[in-house]
Write a protein that holds these residues in place. Sequence first.
Motif, PDB file in Angstrom:
ATOM      1  N   GLN A  94      -0.765   2.297  10.779  1.00 18.18           N
ATOM      2  CA  GLN A  94      -1.835   4.275  10.554  1.00 18.18           C
ATOM      3  C   GLN A  94      -1.376   4.284   8.893  1.00 18.18           C
ATOM      4  OE1 GLN A  94       0.422   6.145  13.482  1.00 18.18           O
ATOM      5  NE2 GLN A  94       2.388   6.017  12.690  1.00 18.18           N
ATOM      6  N   MET A  95      -1.977   5.278   8.352  1.00 21.04           N
ATOM      7  CA  MET A  95      -2.184   6.178   7.664  1.00 21.04           C
ATOM      8  C   MET A  95      -1.211   7.183   8.119  1.00 21.04           C
ATOM      9  SD  MET A  95      -4.856   6.918   4.841  1.00 21.04           S
ATOM     10  CE  MET A  95      -4.395   7.657   3.229  1.00 21.04           C
ATOM     11  N   ILE A  96       0.101   7.664   6.962  1.00 21.55           N
ATOM     12  CA  ILE A  96       0.543   8.947   6.891  1.00 21.55           C
ATOM     13  C   ILE A  96      -0.546   9.223   5.753  1.00 21.55           C
ATOM     14  CG2 ILE A  96       2.814  10.427   6.407  1.00 21.55           C
ATOM     15  CD1 ILE A  96       4.088   7.926   7.424  1.00 21.55           C
ATOM     16  N   VAL A  97      -1.092  10.866   6.057  1.00 20.26           N
ATOM     17  CA  VAL A  97      -1.668  10.967   5.195  1.00 20.26           C
ATOM     18  C   VAL A  97      -0.815  12.578   4.687  1.00 20.26           C
ATOM     19  CG1 VAL A  97      -3.971  12.937   4.552  1.00 20.26           C
ATOM     20  CG2 VAL A  97      -4.092  10.941   6.158  1.00 20.26           C
ATOM     21  N   VAL A 128     -11.961   1.572  11.850  1.00 15.49           N
ATOM     22  CA  VAL A 128     -11.460   2.528  12.685  1.00 15.49           C
ATOM     23  C   VAL A 128      -9.608   2.836  12.065  1.00 15.49           C
ATOM     24  CG1 VAL A 128     -10.406   4.485  13.693  1.00 15.49           C
ATOM     25  CG2 VAL A 128     -12.925   3.587  14.276  1.00 15.49           C
ATOM     26  N   LEU A 129      -8.858   3.563  11.067  1.00  9.38           N
ATOM     27  CA  LEU A 129      -7.516   3.916  11.113  1.00  9.38           C
ATOM     28  C   LEU A 129      -7.374   5.208  11.853  1.00  9.38           C
ATOM     29  CD1 LEU A 129      -5.302   3.053   9.031  1.00  9.38           C
ATOM     30  CD2 LEU A 129      -6.746   4.110   7.010  1.00  9.38           C
ATOM     31  N   ALA A 130      -6.276   4.752  12.302  1.00  2.00           N
ATOM     32  CA  ALA A 130      -5.732   6.003  12.749  1.00  2.00           C
ATOM     33  C   ALA A 130      -4.525   6.631  11.867  1.00  2.00           C
ATOM     34  CB  ALA A 130      -4.378   5.358  13.771  1.00  2.00           C
ATOM     35  N   ALA A 131      -4.718   8.386  11.884  1.00  5.26           N
ATOM     36  CA  ALA A 131      -4.047   8.946  11.053  1.00  5.26           C
ATOM     37  C   ALA A 131      -3.159  10.016  11.590  1.00  5.26           C
ATOM     38  CB  ALA A 131      -4.752   9.185   9.251  1.00  5.26           C
ATOM     39  N   VAL A 132      -2.303  10.512  10.499  1.00  2.00           N
ATOM     40  CA  VAL A 132      -0.700  11.372  11.314  1.00  2.00           C
ATOM     41  C   VAL A 132      -1.275  12.850   9.937  1.00  2.00           C
ATOM     42  CG1 VAL A 132       0.618  10.013  11.210  1.00  2.00           C
ATOM     43  CG2 VAL A 132       0.976  11.570  12.842  1.00  2.00           C
ATOM     44  N   ARG A 147       0.145   7.090   2.794  1.00  2.00           N
ATOM     45  CA  ARG A 147       0.631   6.163   2.670  1.00  2.00           C
ATOM     46  C   ARG A 147       0.260   5.204   3.672  1.00  2.00           C
ATOM     47  NH1 ARG A 147       6.025   5.875   5.180  1.00  2.00           N
ATOM     48  NH2 ARG A 147       6.305   8.653   5.126  1.00  2.00           N
ATOM     49  N   LEU A 148       0.446   3.727   4.008  1.00  2.00           N
ATOM     50  CA  LEU A 148       0.267   2.821   5.150  1.00  2.00           C
ATOM     51  C   LEU A 148       1.357   2.549   5.395  1.00  2.00           C
ATOM     52  CD1 LEU A 148      -3.049   0.841   3.930  1.00  2.00           C
ATOM     53  CD2 LEU A 148      -2.576   2.610   5.794  1.00  2.00           C
ATOM     54  N   THR A 149       1.685   2.528   6.972  1.00  2.00           N
ATOM     55  CA  THR A 149       2.446   2.632   7.749  1.00  2.00           C
ATOM     56  C   THR A 149       2.496   1.325   8.794  1.00  2.00           C
ATOM     57  OG1 THR A 149       4.897   3.255   8.243  1.00  2.00           O
ATOM     58  CG2 THR A 149       3.121   4.626   8.462  1.00  2.00           C
ATOM     59  N   PHE A 174       1.411  -1.335   0.152  1.00  2.66           N
ATOM     60  CA  PHE A 174      -0.311  -0.171   0.014  1.00  2.66           C
ATOM     61  C   PHE A 174       0.723   1.110   0.104  1.00  2.66           C
ATOM     62  CE2 PHE A 174      -2.411  -3.587   2.295  1.00  2.66           C
ATOM     63  CZ  PHE A 174      -3.206  -3.382   1.113  1.00  2.66           C
ATOM     64  N   GLY A 175       1.802   1.597  -0.482  1.00  3.67           N
ATOM     65  CA  GLY A 175       2.704   2.279  -1.287  1.00  3.67           C
ATOM     66  C   GLY A 175       2.022   4.301  -1.418  1.00  3.67           C
ATOM     67  N   ARG A 176       0.978   4.084  -2.145  1.00  6.15           N
ATOM     68  CA  ARG A 176      -0.192   5.150  -2.315  1.00  6.15           C
ATOM     69  C   ARG A 176      -1.421   4.832  -2.150  1.00  6.15           C
ATOM     70  NH1 ARG A 176       0.919  10.463  -1.200  1.00  6.15           N
ATOM     71  NH2 ARG A 176       0.242  11.829  -3.210  1.00  6.15           N
ATOM     72  N   VAL A 177      -2.540   5.774  -0.932  1.00  2.94           N
ATOM     73  CA  VAL A 177      -3.545   5.504  -1.372  1.00  2.94           C
ATOM     74  C   VAL A 177      -4.334   6.084  -1.209  1.00  2.94           C
ATOM     75  CG1 VAL A 177      -3.069   2.720  -0.543  1.00  2.94           C
ATOM     76  CG2 VAL A 177      -3.503   4.745   1.207  1.00  2.94           C
ATOM     77  N   ARG A 178      -5.741   5.841  -1.351  1.00  2.00           N
ATOM     78  CA  ARG A 178      -6.458   7.284  -1.051  1.00  2.00           C
ATOM     79  C   ARG A 178      -7.954   6.522  -0.352  1.00  2.00           C
ATOM     80  NH1 ARG A 178      -7.663  11.646  -4.631  1.00  2.00           N
ATOM     81  NH2 ARG A 178      -9.771  11.097  -5.057  1.00  2.00           N
TER      82      ARG A 178
END
Length: 522
Positions: A107-110, A68-72, A96-98, A38-42
């Motif tokens: 989590q997802m880095i937005v 629920v997905l944590a995001a930062v 991207r997911l990490t 999941f290198g690049r996701v929307r």
Amino acid sequence: MDLLDDDMDEGPEAGSNAHEFTVSELSGAVKRSIEDQFGRVRVRAEIGRVSRPGSGHLYFDLKDDRAVLAAVTWKGQAARLAQRPEEGMEVIATGRLTTFPGQSKYQMIVDQIEPAGAGALMAMLEKRRKALAAEGLFDQDRKRPLPALPRVIGVVTSPSGAVIRDILHRLRDRFPTHVLIWPVAVQGQACAGQVAAAIRGFNDLQPGGAVPRPDLIIVARGGGSLEDLWGFNEEIVVRAAADSAIPLISAVGHETDTTLIDFAADRRAPTPTAAAEMAVPVRADLAARLAEASARMARSSALAIQRPRQRLQDLARAMGRPAALVEGPRQRLDIFGARLEPALRQLVQTRRHRLASRPIPAATLRQFTQAKRHGLDRAAARLDQARLRRLERPRDRLAQMQERLDRSLARVTATTRRAIDQQGARLADLTRRLSAAQGRILQARKDRLERLDRMRLTLGYHETLKRGFAVVHGPDGLITSAAKAGVTPQFRVEFADGATEARPVAPRARRAKPAPEQKSLL
């Protein structure tokens, strides 16, 4: 058997070939697997809890009805987000997911957030509008009236768009005034911050400073989509408009566009051109109203003087002469005085006959006479007092009317004197202007005459004589040809420094050339 059984139990444990991972190795492997996959996701989701710690990073949840997905979003990227995350907002987050090994979670880095359609934007806009309205930022009692004739107008807009040209053109047509332009971005990420800073900057200007403080602020932008106008819906812009001590007109978008700054502004204009029309009146209409008011004031002043004057004249005619007020009572008094003496004689005679026919004792007669004398004295005293009172009333009325007449005359005299002084000052000013104009006209005529004289001298033949030419005068006028000079017995030649007499000289005969000698060849 027991030994064999023990060996058989320990065999599989000792002979297993499975790799033993450390926690860090396993966490790294999971991290690489997730980031590779999941290198690049929307992600389309609803924003849940939002946290903004002092570090500047943004922590929030992306959720739907089952997960629920944590995001930062890191500090540097958070400052560049076009849309700030708010709880309950439906968005499309890109990143991207990490994993976060410290807590064994992913989590997802937005790095980009955009609203999930116009419906989500409108819902968020309505929610923000209600929250700001609950604080009282849109109350009518906060609205300030616009100045009738602002001397300086501050315009917050883009300096390169058609909006500022429309505003300046309309102001120039209606009532030219001083305009200060604060250039800002009218869309994009920098729009909200620059517009809020411009409004606060105009308010921070000090009256009488190097840069004049505006009497009115216009925040203007042309039409556009909801996303293009979103900068004017930001809370920082709305609060800056509500806190502005200078009256503010919002002219964002077309008539059908509505932004939150429209509710916080003191007036909303449907277009930037309409904002300019709200800001200043039409100078021609203002001059016409001023002329009409001046004419009405002049008429009212004339009537205010004429009516008391006419009333005073009417009262003076009705009052008559002061002597005429006492002539009638004086005549009646004379008549009654003339009647009194014969009546007294008749009364004395009647009483004397009555006394002669029926004698009265002397004591009774004295007592009666004395009583009547006292009564007569009292009547005479009352008569004198009544006469004085009767004369005092007209005298008081006459004095009052004289006092009113003096006051009215003083007012009329003062008004007339002021009018004379004004007309005298105006006449003196006109005389001064006439004298100055006469001096200017005479000077202009003198300068023109000198220029014409210089031109005359320049174009005259005397200047030509100074350059080495001469004029030949004959008995019949100027001689302009050699043939005419040859037949004139005497003529006068004029030079630059004087003239001399001359005569024509006969042309010399040409000598014949000698013939060439002929030499004999013999």
